[in-house]
Design a protein around this motif. Structure first.
Motif, PDB file in Angstrom:
ATOM      1  N   GLY A  19       0.598  -1.294   0.106  1.00 33.57           N
ATOM      2  CA  GLY A  19      -0.441  -0.027  -0.229  1.00 33.57           C
ATOM      3  C   GLY A  19       0.636   1.009   0.103  1.00 33.57           C
ATOM      4  N   GLN A  20       2.135   1.751  -0.034  1.00 36.00           N
ATOM      5  CA  GLN A  20       2.840   2.456  -0.371  1.00 36.00           C
ATOM      6  C   GLN A  20       2.385   3.467  -1.340  1.00 36.00           C
ATOM      7  OE1 GLN A  20       6.535  -0.017  -1.487  1.00 36.00           O
ATOM      8  NE2 GLN A  20       6.623   2.122  -2.562  1.00 36.00           N
ATOM      9  N   ARG A  21       2.964   4.740  -0.625  1.00 34.98           N
ATOM     10  CA  ARG A  21       2.745   5.605  -2.195  1.00 34.98           C
ATOM     11  C   ARG A  21       3.659   5.626  -3.391  1.00 34.98           C
ATOM     12  NH1 ARG A  21       2.280  11.153   1.455  1.00 34.98           N
ATOM     13  NH2 ARG A  21       1.407  12.037  -1.309  1.00 34.98           N
ATOM     14  N   PHE A  22       4.483   5.766  -3.259  1.00 34.97           N
ATOM     15  CA  PHE A  22       5.360   5.707  -3.691  1.00 34.97           C
ATOM     16  C   PHE A  22       7.313   4.860  -3.358  1.00 34.97           C
ATOM     17  CE2 PHE A  22       4.998  10.212  -2.313  1.00 34.97           C
ATOM     18  CZ  PHE A  22       5.979   9.998  -1.691  1.00 34.97           C
ATOM     19  N   LYS A  23       7.987   4.883  -4.622  1.00 34.87           N
ATOM     20  CA  LYS A  23       9.521   4.011  -3.677  1.00 34.87           C
ATOM     21  C   LYS A  23      10.298   4.604  -4.232  1.00 34.87           C
ATOM     22  CE  LYS A  23       7.423  -0.743  -4.496  1.00 34.87           C
ATOM     23  NZ  LYS A  23       7.153  -1.708  -5.909  1.00 34.87           N
ATOM     24  N   GLY A  24      11.607   4.544  -3.563  1.00 33.53           N
ATOM     25  CA  GLY A  24      12.739   5.698  -3.805  1.00 33.53           C
ATOM     26  C   GLY A  24      14.169   4.595  -3.334  1.00 33.53           C
ATOM     27  N   THR A  25      14.922   5.083  -3.899  1.00 35.56           N
ATOM     28  CA  THR A  25      16.104   4.835  -4.192  1.00 35.56           C
ATOM     29  C   THR A  25      17.146   5.165  -2.877  1.00 35.56           C
ATOM     30  OG1 THR A  25      17.395   5.996  -5.525  1.00 35.56           O
ATOM     31  CG2 THR A  25      16.062   3.819  -6.249  1.00 35.56           C
ATOM     32  N   GLY A  26      16.830   6.321  -2.137  1.00 37.73           N
ATOM     33  CA  GLY A  26      17.473   6.359  -1.352  1.00 37.73           C
ATOM     34  C   GLY A  26      18.487   7.330  -1.593  1.00 37.73           C
ATOM     35  N   LEU A  27      19.345   8.186  -1.230  1.00 40.04           N
ATOM     36  CA  LEU A  27      20.512   9.214  -1.263  1.00 40.04           C
ATOM     37  C   LEU A  27      20.904   8.927  -2.360  1.00 40.04           C
ATOM     38  CD1 LEU A  27      20.501  11.408   2.250  1.00 40.04           C
ATOM     39  CD2 LEU A  27      18.753  11.480   0.845  1.00 40.04           C
ATOM     40  N   PRO A  28      20.972  10.417  -2.726  1.00 42.31           N
ATOM     41  CA  PRO A  28      22.516  10.136  -3.881  1.00 42.31           C
ATOM     42  C   PRO A  28      24.025   9.917  -3.284  1.00 42.31           C
ATOM     43  CG  PRO A  28      21.645  11.918  -4.099  1.00 42.31           C
ATOM     44  CD  PRO A  28      20.889  11.688  -3.481  1.00 42.31           C
ATOM     45  N   SER A  29      24.932   9.635  -4.491  1.00 45.61           N
ATOM     46  CA  SER A  29      26.067   9.340  -3.548  1.00 45.61           C
ATOM     47  C   SER A  29      26.871  10.618  -3.682  1.00 45.61           C
ATOM     48  CB  SER A  29      26.631   7.449  -3.889  1.00 45.61           C
ATOM     49  OG  SER A  29      26.815   7.767  -5.437  1.00 45.61           O
ATOM     50  N   MET A  30      26.607  11.539  -3.786  1.00 45.61           N
ATOM     51  CA  MET A  30      27.239  12.450  -4.160  1.00 45.61           C
ATOM     52  C   MET A  30      27.572  13.566  -2.812  1.00 45.61           C
ATOM     53  SD  MET A  30      24.792  15.568  -5.606  1.00 45.61           S
ATOM     54  CE  MET A  30      24.095  14.624  -6.752  1.00 45.61           C
ATOM     55  N   SER A  31      28.358  13.670  -2.627  1.00 41.23           N
ATOM     56  CA  SER A  31      29.340  14.256  -1.463  1.00 41.23           C
ATOM     57  C   SER A  31      28.628  15.836  -1.364  1.00 41.23           C
ATOM     58  CB  SER A  31      31.136  14.534  -1.637  1.00 41.23           C
ATOM     59  OG  SER A  31      31.193  15.334  -2.477  1.00 41.23           O
ATOM     60  N   GLY A  32      28.761  16.186   0.136  1.00 42.99           N
ATOM     61  CA  GLY A  32      27.781  18.012  -0.060  1.00 42.99           C
ATOM     62  C   GLY A  32      26.521  17.644  -0.528  1.00 42.99           C
ATOM     63  N   ARG A  33      26.017  18.973  -0.267  1.00 44.12           N
ATOM     64  CA  ARG A  33      24.089  18.577  -0.206  1.00 44.12           C
ATOM     65  C   ARG A  33      23.687  20.015  -2.154  1.00 44.12           C
ATOM     66  NH1 ARG A  33      19.671  19.739   2.996  1.00 44.12           N
ATOM     67  NH2 ARG A  33      18.371  20.931   2.217  1.00 44.12           N
ATOM     68  N   PRO A  34      23.324  18.650  -3.262  1.00 41.18           N
ATOM     69  CA  PRO A  34      23.654  19.310  -3.733  1.00 41.18           C
ATOM     70  C   PRO A  34      22.494  20.937  -3.615  1.00 41.18           C
ATOM     71  CG  PRO A  34      21.578  17.967  -3.909  1.00 41.18           C
ATOM     72  CD  PRO A  34      22.046  18.124  -2.300  1.00 41.18           C
ATOM     73  N   GLU A  35      23.086  22.039  -4.425  1.00 40.61           N
ATOM     74  CA  GLU A  35      22.327  23.552  -4.684  1.00 40.61           C
ATOM     75  C   GLU A  35      20.671  23.465  -5.763  1.00 40.61           C
ATOM     76  OE1 GLU A  35      26.490  24.211  -4.242  1.00 40.61           O
ATOM     77  OE2 GLU A  35      25.323  23.019  -5.223  1.00 40.61           O
ATOM     78  N   ILE A  36      21.298  22.975  -6.323  1.00 42.26           N
ATOM     79  CA  ILE A  36      20.302  22.084  -7.538  1.00 42.26           C
ATOM     80  C   ILE A  36      19.703  21.354  -8.169  1.00 42.26           C
ATOM     81  CG2 ILE A  36      19.197  23.208  -9.976  1.00 42.26           C
ATOM     82  CD1 ILE A  36      21.164  24.580  -9.945  1.00 42.26           C
ATOM     83  N   LEU A  87      20.282   3.208 -15.008  1.00 40.44           N
ATOM     84  CA  LEU A  87      21.401   4.527 -14.521  1.00 40.44           C
ATOM     85  C   LEU A  87      21.504   5.031 -13.295  1.00 40.44           C
ATOM     86  CD1 LEU A  87      18.148   6.296 -17.352  1.00 40.44           C
ATOM     87  CD2 LEU A  87      20.806   5.303 -17.866  1.00 40.44           C
ATOM     88  N   ALA A  88      20.473   4.542 -12.558  1.00 43.54           N
ATOM     89  CA  ALA A  88      21.334   5.771 -11.048  1.00 43.54           C
ATOM     90  C   ALA A  88      22.640   4.992 -10.295  1.00 43.54           C
ATOM     91  CB  ALA A  88      19.916   4.809  -9.834  1.00 43.54           C
ATOM     92  N   ALA A  89      22.336   3.596 -11.091  1.00 43.06           N
ATOM     93  CA  ALA A  89      23.872   3.443 -10.754  1.00 43.06           C
ATOM     94  C   ALA A  89      25.103   3.105 -11.852  1.00 43.06           C
ATOM     95  CB  ALA A  89      24.042   1.305 -10.930  1.00 43.06           C
ATOM     96  N   GLN A  90      24.559   4.214 -12.819  1.00 39.78           N
ATOM     97  CA  GLN A  90      25.721   4.742 -13.232  1.00 39.78           C
ATOM     98  C   GLN A  90      25.890   5.962 -13.344  1.00 39.78           C
ATOM     99  OE1 GLN A  90      24.693   4.360 -17.448  1.00 39.78           O
ATOM    100  NE2 GLN A  90      26.454   5.632 -18.077  1.00 39.78           N
ATOM    101  N   TYR A  91      25.142   6.684 -13.176  1.00 37.20           N
ATOM    102  CA  TYR A  91      24.897   8.393 -12.708  1.00 37.20           C
ATOM    103  C   TYR A  91      24.786   8.508 -11.059  1.00 37.20           C
ATOM    104  CZ  TYR A  91      24.412   8.940 -17.400  1.00 37.20           C
ATOM    105  OH  TYR A  91      24.940   8.385 -19.059  1.00 37.20           O
TER     106      TYR A  91
END
Length: 347
Positions: A19-36, A87-91
């Motif tokens: 019954g979940q509303r949506f599924k996510g893959t977790g936080l991106p593996s970049m360092s620091g908080r993105p501005e955009i 693509l998430a594994a690539q980017y």
């Protein structure tokens, strides 16, 4: 607002139940908080997504700001979700999110917003009619402090140009917002999304609602290209829906905070007309000795409908006052939490 942050915390927790509303893959593996954060609603765009991500990677490679892309799979029935996982594994800057069923662009943008971390948000489609290379130019006025929301003005052939032109002219005349294209790609401060009501299809009126809240609006020219693959999701049946939404937004902006301004004036006018007609009917009967039944019916109708309108306006005022009180309470609660966090940091 406090409510949006709370919902973001709840919805970003991984879920496994049906019954979940949506599924996510977790936080991106970049360092620091993105501005955009680029929010990309995608419905059956499996053919376009790999090229979109390739172009986005090339566009962001030399950019001084950190970017993330939130692609919202809005109930796709093709291979979009499996393509996004690959693509998430690539980017590392890609963060896919999934709706189990189609919920529309407005809900997709809300989901992307709740999963995003950037202070600047960008609405961009996945069909490659707009190239990712134009995103830095779209966000530049915001990063430079010259604007709060930027909308792209389409350059190029557009098969829906006639319908879009009518929509934009009607919108400009109703809302007095001096931009040529209200329904295009957009970049905006996060605070704009904080203030936007979560209503189906109201993303088209993000610019006018932001302008009504005091945000500054500007536009930049953005080239429009033919769709790379797939089919447009726009149908002729959305035109009457868009017109009704336009009237609803106009009413919201004009009378939502003061509903008695509309219903009270209408009710008072009808009531006064009923009283005047009633006096005329009485004089006609007393002086002329002739009764005229339709005048009595008109009096009854005007007085009854006028009273109903006035009562509706009073009820609307009570609802508007309650909503304003709840919003103020949320703002005060969020401010108290912020000050408490700052105080802990100081100690």
């Amino acid at each position: 607002p406090f409510g949006a942050d709370a919902e973001a915390r709840m919805t970003s927790v991984p879920q496994t139940d049906a019954g979940q509303r949506f599924k996510g893959t977790g936080l991106p593996s970049m360092s620091g908080r993105p501005e955009i954060s680029i929010l990309v609603p995608a419905k059956d765009e499996a053919e376009n997504l790999p090229l979109f991500m390739e172009q986005a990677s090339a566009a962001f490679a030399s950019a001084p700001q950190r970017y993330e892309i939130i692609v919202i799979d809005d109930g796709s029935v093709d291979d979009s979700w499996s393509v996004l996982q690959r693509l998430a594994a690539q980017y590392p800057f890609l963060r896919p999110v999934r709706h189990g069923v189609r919920r529309g662009i407005a809900d997709a943008l809300r989901t992307g917003y709740l999963h995003s971390r950037g202070s600047v948000l960008v609405f961009y489609p996945a069909d490659l009619q707009y190239k990712p290379e134009d995103i830095p130019r779209l966000v530049a006025p915001i990063l430079e402090g010259r604007s709060d929301i930027v909308t792209g003005y389409k350059e190029g052939k557009y098969e829906k140009a006639f319908v879009s032109g009518i929509y934009n002219r009607l919108s400009r005349s109703l809302f007095k917002v001096n931009v040529r294209d209200l329904n295009s790609v957009k970049a905006y401060r996060r605070e704009v999304m904080d203030a936007l009501p979560n209503r189906p299809d109201w993303h088209r009126y993000m610019v006018v609602m932001a302008a009504a809240d005091g945000f500054s609006v500007s536009e930049v020219k953005v080239p429009l290209y033919p769709r790379n693959a797939g089919q447009s999701k726009f149908g002729i049946g959305r035109i009457p829906v868009g017109v009704l939404d336009m009237l609803a937004v106009w009413f919201e902006l004009r009378f939502a905070r003061k509903p008695l301004l509309l219903f009270g004036l209408l009710g008072a006018a009808l009531f006064i007309i009923g009283v005047i007609v009633g006096i005329v009917a009485i004089l006609w009967r007393v002086i002329g000795g002739v009764g005229f039944r339709p005048l009595v019916n008109l009096v009854e109708t005007c007085v009854t409908v006028g009273s109903v309108f006035f009562a509706t306006g009073l009820l609307g005022e009570m609802i508007a006052a309650q909503r304003a009180y709840e919003m103020n309470s949320k703002v005060i609660q969020a401010a108290d939490e912020m000050y408490a966090t700052i105080a802990k940091g100081v100690r």
